[in-house]
Scaffold this motif. Sequence first.
Motif, PDB file in Angstrom:
ATOM      1  N   TRP A  20       0.776  -1.260   0.080  1.00  0.00           N
ATOM      2  CA  TRP A  20      -0.239  -0.108   0.039  1.00  0.00           C
ATOM      3  C   TRP A  20       0.804   1.290   0.101  1.00  0.00           C
ATOM      4  CZ3 TRP A  20      -2.726  -3.119   4.354  1.00  0.00           C
ATOM      5  CH2 TRP A  20      -3.550  -4.087   3.850  1.00  0.00           C
ATOM      6  N   CYS A  21       0.503   2.121  -0.757  1.00  0.00           N
ATOM      7  CA  CYS A  21       0.969   3.491  -0.762  1.00  0.00           C
ATOM      8  C   CYS A  21       1.138   4.278   0.607  1.00  0.00           C
ATOM      9  CB  CYS A  21       0.290   4.517  -1.783  1.00  0.00           C
ATOM     10  SG  CYS A  21      -0.011   3.850  -3.202  1.00  0.00           S
ATOM     11  N   CYS A  24      -2.279   5.687   2.418  1.00  0.00           N
ATOM     12  CA  CYS A  24      -3.467   5.077   2.309  1.00  0.00           C
ATOM     13  C   CYS A  24      -3.906   4.754   3.465  1.00  0.00           C
ATOM     14  CB  CYS A  24      -2.905   3.804   1.436  1.00  0.00           C
ATOM     15  SG  CYS A  24      -4.300   2.613   1.001  1.00  0.00           S
ATOM     16  N   LEU A  26      -5.665   1.921   4.115  1.00  0.00           N
ATOM     17  CA  LEU A  26      -5.976   0.519   4.530  1.00  0.00           C
ATOM     18  C   LEU A  26      -5.393  -0.078   5.639  1.00  0.00           C
ATOM     19  CD1 LEU A  26      -6.190  -0.622   0.685  1.00  0.00           C
ATOM     20  CD2 LEU A  26      -7.791  -1.308   2.391  1.00  0.00           C
ATOM     21  N   CYS A  55      -6.813  -3.181  -4.289  1.00  0.00           N
ATOM     22  CA  CYS A  55      -6.015  -2.788  -3.007  1.00  0.00           C
ATOM     23  C   CYS A  55      -6.559  -3.521  -1.723  1.00  0.00           C
ATOM     24  CB  CYS A  55      -5.815  -1.269  -2.932  1.00  0.00           C
ATOM     25  SG  CYS A  55      -5.042  -0.427  -4.329  1.00  0.00           S
ATOM     26  N   ASN A 125     -12.744   3.750  -0.632  1.00  0.00           N
ATOM     27  CA  ASN A 125     -12.017   4.947  -1.106  1.00  0.00           C
ATOM     28  C   ASN A 125     -12.441   5.657  -2.777  1.00  0.00           C
ATOM     29  OD1 ASN A 125     -11.118   3.134  -3.119  1.00  0.00           O
ATOM     30  ND2 ASN A 125      -9.473   2.316  -1.809  1.00  0.00           N
ATOM     31  N   GLY A 129      -8.302   1.600  -7.198  1.00  0.00           N
ATOM     32  CA  GLY A 129      -6.947   1.951  -6.640  1.00  0.00           C
ATOM     33  C   GLY A 129      -6.176   1.142  -7.623  1.00  0.00           C
ATOM     34  N   CYS A 204      -7.582   7.403  -0.509  1.00  0.00           N
ATOM     35  CA  CYS A 204      -6.681   6.899  -1.607  1.00  0.00           C
ATOM     36  C   CYS A 204      -5.838   8.127  -1.901  1.00  0.00           C
ATOM     37  CB  CYS A 204      -7.411   6.306  -2.814  1.00  0.00           C
ATOM     38  SG  CYS A 204      -6.210   5.824  -4.202  1.00  0.00           S
ATOM     39  N   PRO A 205      -4.984   8.579  -1.561  1.00  0.00           N
ATOM     40  CA  PRO A 205      -4.285   9.823  -1.948  1.00  0.00           C
ATOM     41  C   PRO A 205      -3.626   9.729  -3.525  1.00  0.00           C
ATOM     42  CG  PRO A 205      -3.031   8.796  -0.204  1.00  0.00           C
ATOM     43  CD  PRO A 205      -4.279   8.030  -0.187  1.00  0.00           C
ATOM     44  N   THR A 206      -2.945   8.317  -3.683  1.00  0.00           N
ATOM     45  CA  THR A 206      -2.403   8.369  -4.777  1.00  0.00           C
ATOM     46  C   THR A 206      -3.173   8.558  -6.148  1.00  0.00           C
ATOM     47  OG1 THR A 206      -1.043   6.916  -3.614  1.00  0.00           O
ATOM     48  CG2 THR A 206      -0.728   6.592  -6.010  1.00  0.00           C
ATOM     49  N   LEU A 207      -4.538   7.626  -5.999  1.00  0.00           N
ATOM     50  CA  LEU A 207      -5.437   7.765  -7.363  1.00  0.00           C
ATOM     51  C   LEU A 207      -6.447   8.737  -7.396  1.00  0.00           C
ATOM     52  CD1 LEU A 207      -4.652   4.358  -8.540  1.00  0.00           C
ATOM     53  CD2 LEU A 207      -3.927   6.307  -9.801  1.00  0.00           C
TER      54      LEU A 207
HETATM   55 FE1  SF4 Z   1      -4.293   2.842  -1.322  1.00  0.00          FE
HETATM   56 FE2  SF4 Z   1      -4.801   4.192  -3.425  1.00  0.00          FE
HETATM   57 FE3  SF4 Z   1      -2.430   3.376  -3.039  1.00  0.00          FE
HETATM   58 FE4  SF4 Z   1      -4.436   1.567  -3.406  1.00  0.00          FE
HETATM   59  S1  SF4 Z   1      -3.651   3.134  -4.998  1.00  0.00           S
HETATM   60  S2  SF4 Z   1      -2.805   1.279  -1.990  1.00  0.00           S
HETATM   61  S3  SF4 Z   1      -6.056   2.582  -2.417  1.00  0.00           S
HETATM   62  S4  SF4 Z   1      -3.488   4.808  -1.880  1.00  0.00           S
END
Ligand code: SF4
Length: 282
Positions: A20-21, A24, A26, A55, A125, A129, A204-207
């Motif tokens: 996981w990022c 995140c 999770l 994810c 989220n 993801g 989900c900060p990344t996407l």
């Molecule tokens: Fe979490 Fe989003 Fe990264 Fe998936 S893509 S691990 S949901 S931050």
Amino acid sequence: MKPTNPTSQYLRMDRIPHIWCPGCGLGTTVNCFVRAIEGCDIPLDQISVVSGIGCTGRVAGYLKLDSFHTTHGRPIPFATGLKLANPKLKVVVYSGDGDLFAIGGNHFIHAARRNMDMTIICVNNFTYGMTGGQVTPTTPIDAIASTTPFGNIEDPFNLPYLADCAGSVYVARWTTFHVRQLIKSMKEAIQKKGFSFIEIISPCPTLYGRRNRLGDGLEMMQFYKANSTIQNGADTRDAVLDFKGKILCGKFVDRERPTFLDLYNTKMAERLGSSFKPYEGV
Ligand code: SF4
């Protein structure tokens, strides 16, 4: 002495570090889940966790329980089979909004209608993801996703209302900011007989966060803190998430209904009389 993380006894440490990022939500949900099962007084070999794909689907692989990482959208049918084969098991489905409510939406409503005795934990989220940030059935209207570059035009599901209408006996929603309430709710849901449902609003900060300019994981948590309101017993129709008003959190539903197996045994005993032996698993 080297300090040990108290949650590590519940995790398959050979699979850590996880994928996981940073930021995140999770990991926070898994931490809460581990604390919940610790407080449930249920032997660990009687708890089974089933995940789908995504994810959140990775959760099953990280927990040191009898856990199953199944195909996309199908954790509920798999969990149904598990529960019917061994009714003594506490079966928990742990998956994401896309897996449970797009591909698996049909399974969710029917398992709730039947009151299959299991707990569903949905980490919402608002995006897929793992596969690149596509729109899901919970993506807010106007939100940007890889498949809605000009903004989502579809109304999202209100998950607590959907679960309530389909027949869930326990319905709650928390964010990853509400860790104490979430642990308590997870404990209640796991110990509740029947189809229990918890939605966890999670960053989900990344996407999702990056595309919608919501900041990093910490900023998204600060947003949850500033913009949530807790109303236990609130009408699930009021749990619409549009991020213009407050995020309504709390335990909304806690009621009794006979489970699928209760009804099966009662009805078959009435219909077949003394020739019927109650079903206790295979
Ligand atoms: Fe979490 Fe989003 Fe990264 Fe998936 S893509 S691990 S949901 S931050």
